[in-house]
Scaffold this active site. Structure first.
Site, PDB file in Angstrom:
ATOM      1  N   SER A 145      -0.945   1.232   2.790  1.00 14.22           N
ATOM      2  CA  SER A 145      -0.248   0.150   3.776  1.00 14.22           C
ATOM      3  C   SER A 145       1.488   0.211   3.671  1.00 14.22           C
ATOM      4  CB  SER A 145      -0.856  -1.117   3.553  1.00 14.22           C
ATOM      5  OG  SER A 145      -0.206  -2.095   4.576  1.00 14.22           O
ATOM      6  N   ASP A 324      -9.710   0.666  10.690  1.00 12.25           N
ATOM      7  CA  ASP A 324      -8.541   0.009  10.490  1.00 12.25           C
ATOM      8  C   ASP A 324      -7.809  -0.233  11.753  1.00 12.25           C
ATOM      9  OD1 ASP A 324      -5.859  -0.728   9.782  1.00 12.25           O
ATOM     10  OD2 ASP A 324      -5.726   0.589   8.135  1.00 12.25           O
ATOM     11  N   HIS A 357      -8.503  -2.509   7.633  1.00 15.75           N
ATOM     12  CA  HIS A 357      -7.581  -2.065   6.914  1.00 15.75           C
ATOM     13  C   HIS A 357      -7.448  -2.467   5.339  1.00 15.75           C
ATOM     14  CE1 HIS A 357      -3.427  -1.230   6.228  1.00 15.75           C
ATOM     15  NE2 HIS A 357      -2.959  -2.371   5.455  1.00 15.75           N
TER      16      HIS A 357
END
Lengths: 380, 380
Positions: A145, A324, A357
């Site tokens: 991320s 995601d 995610h």
């Protein structure tokens, strides 16, 4: 680690002196060639692996590092082979210099006066930490991320100091929708009357309402629609909490309330919001989401990501997750394409995982297997 | 229209007396067979089409009905042929009885004491309005989003009073993610210190902070990622606002601020939030999102949507939009399947449109063309 020389920031401001909290795992080899830097995302810290013990030697409950599934002895990032460094970023709230600390120049708590920091600033600060640790070159820089953005930035700012970059569930910049979610979360915090323009510390209050809303929004974007339906669906909280009193399949009645918890998903989100508001700093939330917004390595070269990555020298492993929707596989493919356009060595794995995610933090055999295989080929 | 006889509600409560605001367009034919009822979604009203004129006969700027692209003389829902009725739902804030009005039993403004209303309650109230208007059977009941849920409910509660149902961008119930977004919006309102437990009217304040956040969240879910990127992308507000001062392609510098508007998408969302907080009632927001949460016609029959729709007698047109991630095409297909399982007459159109959930309100030639064709076959 204390740093007494000023760090110039992308904004033009600078930090005259600062501390970085870090942890290391494993042993740096004689050649100093087996260092792995782990970069963290929004609400994580330098504590990437392992469990703490208290003064009497007892394990501290729930003190596992945030990437403990990934990092440790015999794990995919094997601390028996690699010297792993976790570092808390500037502006965060887990020990490194940030808004909750005192500005040495004014003697006041920074609060909203803490300078805006960027992914590039964090990378520069991390590079200085490596200087102090005597590490010229990283075997691997790795993150998921926002941490993946730092790994990408490392390959551009210090191309000769990184041999491999492992970039998980990341993106070359935020989309308008990503920025939009960040902005709503920030507005919830900033418009909380307890925020006091970011100087709430001196008022003895915390903008917990805003932090709760911010975290609830975040959680929705971390999960996939599928996994939310599977875990919570339309299940009523009452049905979960109550002992079964009727025949199987009997429906709990609705409460018909707009303010009480009715559905299990509501209970989950409120709990996540409450927990977060207890430990996370509101100014840090603003700073870190803004660092996400600003990251855009192609910005200075007309938006041409291939041109931006012409500087990179590292080898890359990119990983994304099918469900995601925050940083979708399409975003990782943009990075892969830009690297291939520059004849970089890129491995790319798209993991079919239901968790959205959040998958980058979870124990998924295929995902961990791919990272393990990649690290086995990295010469320490 | 005033109703002096009590309306029993799903919750077990009842409204002893109430008013419904409504508008009509076109002329009811002698057979009383050409009535079309339009059901509204979250923030809309009975004003579905046309433009208001002020006392001097001048057109009032920006007074177009919320579905004016769809409804009017010569339009897909042609008011030269059909007698169209728009009605504001109970609990709303555009003239029908709702939380901002006085409870005749207590003499106090309802506020948070207004009873929780459901899609089924709205349909019952609409049916009473039709009774008063002398309309036994609707040619068509029609709505988008939450309005589509009302149209679905009509075919189940009053199967013999509906010949056609047009259900656009809707769903047979909310997913966990849908409920989650509603809940965050509600929490933003309820935890605003100016909400005062829903009795803010007597304090002379409005929970505008919460309403702004709620609306910003809503807007993100109404748009698609694609259209957000196309309309706003990563464009800076400064770059839009400033006169061009440098060579083409020169980048506006970042402001490096966490609280100021930096990106155009932020400016858009803040503006939408500000506008909404000026005119929309906070208690209405809670009630209407809760009605969305609660709608689940298959709930009483073990979640079997096909069993739920066994009661329906109407013919159906279902429309969905490819980029609508709030009420995705998959949800409309669930409805289509349940109807086909009951040998109902169903037309289903999936429109390839970039605009997300908002598409149902927009001027899209293929969408409007499909509705037009369907209505041309409806015998008035």
């Amino acid at each position: 680690m204390h740093f007494g020389h000023a760090l110039p920031l992308q904004s033009g401001a600078s930090l005259s002196a600062y501390d970085l909290s870090y942890e290391t795992y494993g042993t740096l080899n004689a050649e100093r060639s087996n260092a792995v830097l782990i970069c963290h995302a929004l609400n994580a810290s330098h504590h990437v692996a392992g469990v703490y013990r208290d003064a009497s030697g007892e394990l501290v409950p729930r003190s596992e590092g945030w990437w403990d599934t990934m990092i440790g002895p015999g794990k995919p990032v094997d601390t028996d082979r690699f010297f792993v460094i976790g570092v808390n970023n500037l502006g965060s709230c887990f020990g490194s210099t940030g808004p909750m600390q005192t500005d040495p120049q004014t003697g006041q708590i920074y609060g909203a006066d803490f300078p805006v920091v960027t992914v590039e600033d964090w990378v520069d600060a991390q590079a200085r930490l490596l200087d102090e640790l005597g590490i010229a070159t990283l075997a691997v820089v790795m993150g998921g991320s926002l941490g993946g953005m730092q790994a990408l930035s490392w390959t551009l700012r210090y191309p000769n100091r990184v041999r491999h970059a492992v970039v998980v569930a990341s993106a070359p910049n935020l989309t308008a929708e990503n920025i939009a979610f960040n902005e709503v979360a920030r507005r919830a915090i900033v418009t909380d009357p307890d925020f006091h323009g970011g100087h709430f510390y001196r008022h003895g209050v915390l903008p917990k309402r805003g932090l709760r809303i911010a975290r609830m929004i975040g959680h929705i974007t971390y999960l996939s629609d599928d996994v939310m339906n599977e875990k919570f669906g339309r299940q009523l909280r009452r049905a979960v909490a109550a002992a079964p009193t009727g025949p199987a399949g009997e429906l709990a009645p609705y409460k018909f309330s707009t303010q009480e918890v009715e559905f299990e998903i509501e209970s989950y989100l409120r709990h996540q919001g409450d927990k977060f508001a207890e430990y996370f700093d509101a100014n840090t939330y603003l700073l870190i989401t803004r660092a996400l917004d600003y990251f855009d390595p192609a910005r200075d070269v007309g938006g041409d990501l291939s041109l931006a990555f012409a500087k990179a020298r590292a080898k890359f492993l990119l990983v994304s997750f099918t469900t995601d929707w925050r940083f979708s596989p399409a975003r990782s493919r943009e990075i892969a394409k830009a690297l291939l356009d520059n004849q970089r060595d890129v491995s790319y794995a798209e993991i079919d995982a239901p968790h959205g995610h959040d998958a980058f933090l979870l124990d998924d055999a295929r995902y961990l297997g791919i990272v393990r295989s990649y690290f086995e080929k990295v010469v320490g």
